[in-house]
Design a protein around this motif. Structure first.
Motif, mmCIF file in Angstrom:
data_model
loop_
_atom_site.group_PDB
_atom_site.id
_atom_site.type_symbol
_atom_site.label_atom_id
_atom_site.label_comp_id
_atom_site.label_asym_id
_atom_site.label_seq_id
_atom_site.Cartn_x
_atom_site.Cartn_y
_atom_site.Cartn_z
ATOM 1 N N GLU A 181 -1.541 1.414 2.155
ATOM 2 C CA GLU A 181 -0.869 2.547 2.783
ATOM 3 C C GLU A 181 -0.247 2.149 4.120
ATOM 4 O O GLU A 181 0.853 2.604 4.478
ATOM 5 C CB GLU A 181 -1.871 3.690 2.962
ATOM 6 C CG GLU A 181 -2.287 4.312 1.627
ATOM 7 C CD GLU A 181 -3.424 5.308 1.772
ATOM 8 O OE1 GLU A 181 -4.113 5.262 2.809
ATOM 9 O OE2 GLU A 181 -3.626 6.099 0.833
ATOM 10 N N ARG B 259 2.862 0.158 3.270
ATOM 11 C CA ARG B 259 3.913 1.050 2.786
ATOM 12 C C ARG B 259 4.575 1.792 3.950
ATOM 13 O O ARG B 259 5.784 2.046 3.934
ATOM 14 C CB ARG B 259 3.325 2.039 1.780
ATOM 15 C CG ARG B 259 4.312 3.066 1.283
ATOM 16 C CD ARG B 259 3.715 3.938 0.201
ATOM 17 N NE ARG B 259 3.606 3.229 -1.078
ATOM 18 C CZ ARG B 259 3.250 3.818 -2.220
ATOM 19 N NH1 ARG B 259 2.972 5.107 -2.234
ATOM 20 N NH2 ARG B 259 3.160 3.115 -3.311
ATOM 21 N N PRO C 296 -3.923 6.257 -6.033
ATOM 22 C CA PRO C 296 -2.749 7.037 -6.451
ATOM 23 C C PRO C 296 -1.987 6.345 -7.572
ATOM 24 O O PRO C 296 -1.935 5.107 -7.651
ATOM 25 C CB PRO C 296 -1.918 7.115 -5.166
ATOM 26 C CG PRO C 296 -2.920 6.972 -4.050
ATOM 27 C CD PRO C 296 -3.958 6.031 -4.581
ATOM 28 N N ALA C 297 -1.387 7.145 -8.427
ATOM 29 C CA ALA C 297 -0.754 6.612 -9.635
ATOM 30 C C ALA C 297 0.425 5.699 -9.325
ATOM 31 O O ALA C 297 0.789 4.849 -10.146
ATOM 32 C CB ALA C 297 -0.304 7.769 -10.533
ATOM 33 N N ASP C 298 1.054 5.839 -8.155
ATOM 34 C CA ASP C 298 2.239 5.036 -7.869
ATOM 35 C C ASP C 298 1.905 3.687 -7.235
ATOM 36 O O ASP C 298 2.796 2.951 -6.821
ATOM 37 C CB ASP C 298 3.205 5.811 -6.958
ATOM 38 C CG ASP C 298 2.537 6.249 -5.652
ATOM 39 O OD1 ASP C 298 1.298 6.287 -5.613
ATOM 40 O OD2 ASP C 298 3.263 6.540 -4.692
ATOM 41 N N PHE C 299 0.626 3.320 -7.162
ATOM 42 C CA PHE C 299 0.230 1.992 -6.702
ATOM 43 C C PHE C 299 0.000 1.091 -7.914
ATOM 44 O O PHE C 299 -0.577 1.515 -8.918
ATOM 45 C CB PHE C 299 -1.047 2.050 -5.865
ATOM 46 C CG PHE C 299 -0.829 2.527 -4.455
ATOM 47 C CD1 PHE C 299 -0.536 1.637 -3.442
ATOM 48 C CD2 PHE C 299 -0.909 3.871 -4.149
ATOM 49 C CE1 PHE C 299 -0.328 2.072 -2.142
ATOM 50 C CE2 PHE C 299 -0.709 4.326 -2.859
ATOM 51 C CZ PHE C 299 -0.412 3.423 -1.847
ATOM 52 N N SER C 300 0.435 -0.152 -7.809
ATOM 53 C CA SER C 300 0.237 -1.114 -8.894
ATOM 54 C C SER C 300 -1.165 -1.711 -8.795
ATOM 55 O O SER C 300 -1.588 -2.144 -7.719
ATOM 56 C CB SER C 300 1.299 -2.219 -8.800
ATOM 57 O OG SER C 300 1.203 -3.092 -9.899
#
Length: 634
Positions: free
Chosen positions: A583, A586, A607-611
């Protein structure tokens, strides 16, 4: 021993009471400081004194006990406390001693355990939850006692007798229990005159209640041992104005369903506590496996000319892969690992297991299949389903030492009005695994889903197999049933909710990783030096220019000073976690790709948008993920 203040003691009617037991005075002071604003706190450093306090203080709501204490361990203390108190129990331990936790679960009836050093917020929440459960249980017991005297026309079997045991009045349910055609036919007769010798125990209990002059309550089972009916019998002596006992009220209540629900609740509590343990140690296991598997993968090409050494290292890698599979099963059981669920053709999953079942079951077991052609699809993790079916087939094989048949069948079933609270109304695809083995005795059948319970010899079973199957089916919103009897084999039924979506294609294997683009620079962040070295070595072998740092704070300092094309960071690190680092990166460098690597059970909170890449991983998977994140379209 220290006590709460006088003002707190005066308020004990509205404040909960906690007993803290620890042989370290500093720990007791810390616990008292943590809870004294909310609860009345009793403390002692001696287990023997703790038992005396428990016996003298019936209002204790929660017991907090250390595990390692001289004289009496925490699990042993809580087991003795359970015999004299209904207080909720929480085990405090600074050691990952699974045998002590299991003992405390089974003997001491603990609702959970907390490791030292504890998180104050988590410990407060654990105590608050235990206190609320205890108060709720006491409130429910009080309500039941009050209502019992009001339910004249209830479903209970109720009778009034004289001191000789003759029925003076009884309701229809009591008459039916006695097998009499009507209540009137029982009047003036004793139970022995109606039932014969089968009434001896009940009449002895009647005489004992009359002699004591005090109400008594007993619980007794009747019927077949495999499916008993449980009755709670309350006997209340009734006195005349002179104080002599002249009548006896007998109230019988069927509590079979209550017993079943209590059993399920205890089972759920055990699984939750052990699931927490499984999730907590998974990170360490996966770090070890990542280091082992990665090191073996890096070393194998260097010994290609030595066939014997290559074979030994390959065997070691295969054993480590089995360890990785076991860890994933533990996480599935603990409900702390996301299932890779998709809509699948269950028949195709079973057909695809031919080779696996053949190798696993051996030549003495014949596998038969009867698969419904129009079987409904279901949403489930196919890999975990294969493991579950394999586990059940192996159990069947072990129950047939002389050989036999394992039959796999599928069918559609619509459930309406099931008496099983775990099986809600709806459409289900059902997988049945049947064996012709020795069967399961009734006294064991109710325990087969308990974690670590096994009837196999030492070294032959972990006791986790059926617990894993239970966890998979529960997470898939289905249920499991077992039908077994000694001498006629066992059938296990897996109920999976029907999915009306189209069957999803199997994910394709990742393509071979492309060469590193433009000698990209990768920053590897991991607090475990062995895992960090393996990850960096993998990347170096694929042509990346890598750098290593041991913490999130060090990573930010390095990013401030140098340019990197991507960051690969572990999730669970002391201080700044991988997610905290992601985070921060980012926010400061929004275009910098970031890959989280995790072997921890808390991956579901990312969170779903993290690889994310799960440990342990082969080098090809790591290289493919890094290349994909570095691709221009990413």
């Amino acid at each position: 021993m220290t006590m709460a203040t006088t003002s707190e003691a005066m308020n004990s009617g509205v404040r909960g009471t906690i007993l803290a037991v620890d042989d370290e005075p500093d720990i007791l002071v810390a616990l008292e400081d943590l809870f004294e604003d909310e609860y009345r706190v009793l403390t002692t450093s001696r287990p023997a004194e703790a038992l005396e306090l428990i016996a003298a203080e019936p209002d204790i709501d929660v017991i907090l006990s250390d595990q390692r204490m001289p004289g009496l361990t925490g699990d042993a203390l809580l087991a003795q406390a359970r015999e004299i108190s209904d207080a909720q129990a929480i085990l405090l331990t600074g050691y990952a001693d699974i045998s002590a936790v299991v003992s405390a679960l089974n003997r001491g009836g603990i609702t959970g355990y907390v490791t030292k050093p504890w998180d104050p917020a988590l410990l407060r929440n654990a105590v608050r939850g235990a206190y609320e459960r205890h108060r709720l249980a006491r409130d429910l017991a009080t309500e039941r006692a009050l209502l019992r005297g009001l339910l004249d026309h209830s479903g209970d079997a109720i009778a009034f007798k004289d001191t000789e045991g003759r029925f003076l009045r009884l309701n229809a349910r009591m008459a039916a229990r006695l097998g009499a055609p009507s209540p009137e036919s029982c009047l003036g007769r004793t139970e022995s005159e109606i039932l014969g010798a089968g009434a001896d125990t009940a009449e002895a209990a009647d005489r004992a209640a009359i002699a004591s002059g005090a109400p008594t309550e007993t619980v007794a089972a009747s019927g077949p041992e495999a499916a008993p009916t449980w009755n709670q019998v309350t006997r209340v002596p009734i006195r005349d104005p002179g104080g002599a006992v002249v009548h006896l009220a007998v109230i019988e209540r069927d509590i079979t369903e209550q017993r079943l629900l209590e059993t399920r609740l205890r089972q759920a509590d055990k699984m939750q506590a052990l699931g927490t343990l499984a999730g907590g140690v998974a990170h360490d296991f996966n770090n070890l496996l990542t280091a082992i598997l990665g090191s073996l993968e890096l070393a194998l090409p260097k010994v290609a000319g030595d066939a014997r050494l290559s074979r030994l290292m390959t065997n070691a890698a295969q054993a480590a892969q089995r360890g990785a599979a076991l860890t994933k099963r533990l996480l599935t059981f603990s409900h702390r690992r996301d299932l890779q669920a998709r809509v699948v053709d269950l028949n195709a999953v079973i057909r695809g297991m031919d080779d696996l079942l053949g190798r696993s079951l051996g030549g003495f077991v014949q596998v038969e299949r009867s698969l419904s052609d129009d079987l409904w699809a279901a949403r489930v993790d196919p890999d975990q389903l294969e493991l579950a079916i394999l586990n059940l087939c192996i159990n069947g094989r072990d129950a047939m030492p002389e050989g036999g048949i394992v039959a796999l069948s599928t069918r559609n079933e619509t459930v309406r009005g099931s008496t099983d609270p775990n099986l809600t109304d709806g459409d289900y695809a059902v997988i049945a695994i049947r064996d012709t083995g020795t069967g399961i005795p009734p006294e064991i059948l109710g325990r087969v889903f308990e974690p670590f319970f096994t009837t196999k010899g030492v070294g032959q079973g972990t006791g986790l197999g059926l617990a894993m199957v239970f966890g998979l089916v529960q997470q898939s919103r289905g249920t499991i049933r077992i039908d077994s009897a000694v001498g006629r084999g066992t059938t296990v039924l897996l109920y999976l909710p029907r999915s009306r979506e189209a069957v999803e294609a199997s994910p394709t294997a990742p393509a071979a990783p492309a060469p590193a683009p433009r000698r990209a620079r990768v920053l590897v962040v991991d607090d475990d030096p062995q895992v960090r070295h393996v990850t960096a070595s993998f990347l170096n072998g694929f042509g990346y220019d890598e750098a290593e740092v041991p913490s999130g704070e060090a990573a930010l300092e390095r990013l401030d000073a140098e340019r990197f094309d991507i960051v690969v960071a572990d999730l669970a690190m002391p201080g700044m976690s991988g997610l905290d680092l992601a985070e921060a990166v980012r926010a400061r460098w929004p275009s910098l790709p970031f890959l989280l690597v995790t072997g921890h059970a808390e991956a579901a909170r990312i969170p779903a948008d993290f690889s994310v890449l799960e440990k342990p991983f082969p080098s090809a998977d790591l290289a493919a993920r890094v290349a994909a994140l570095l691709a221009p379209e990413a």
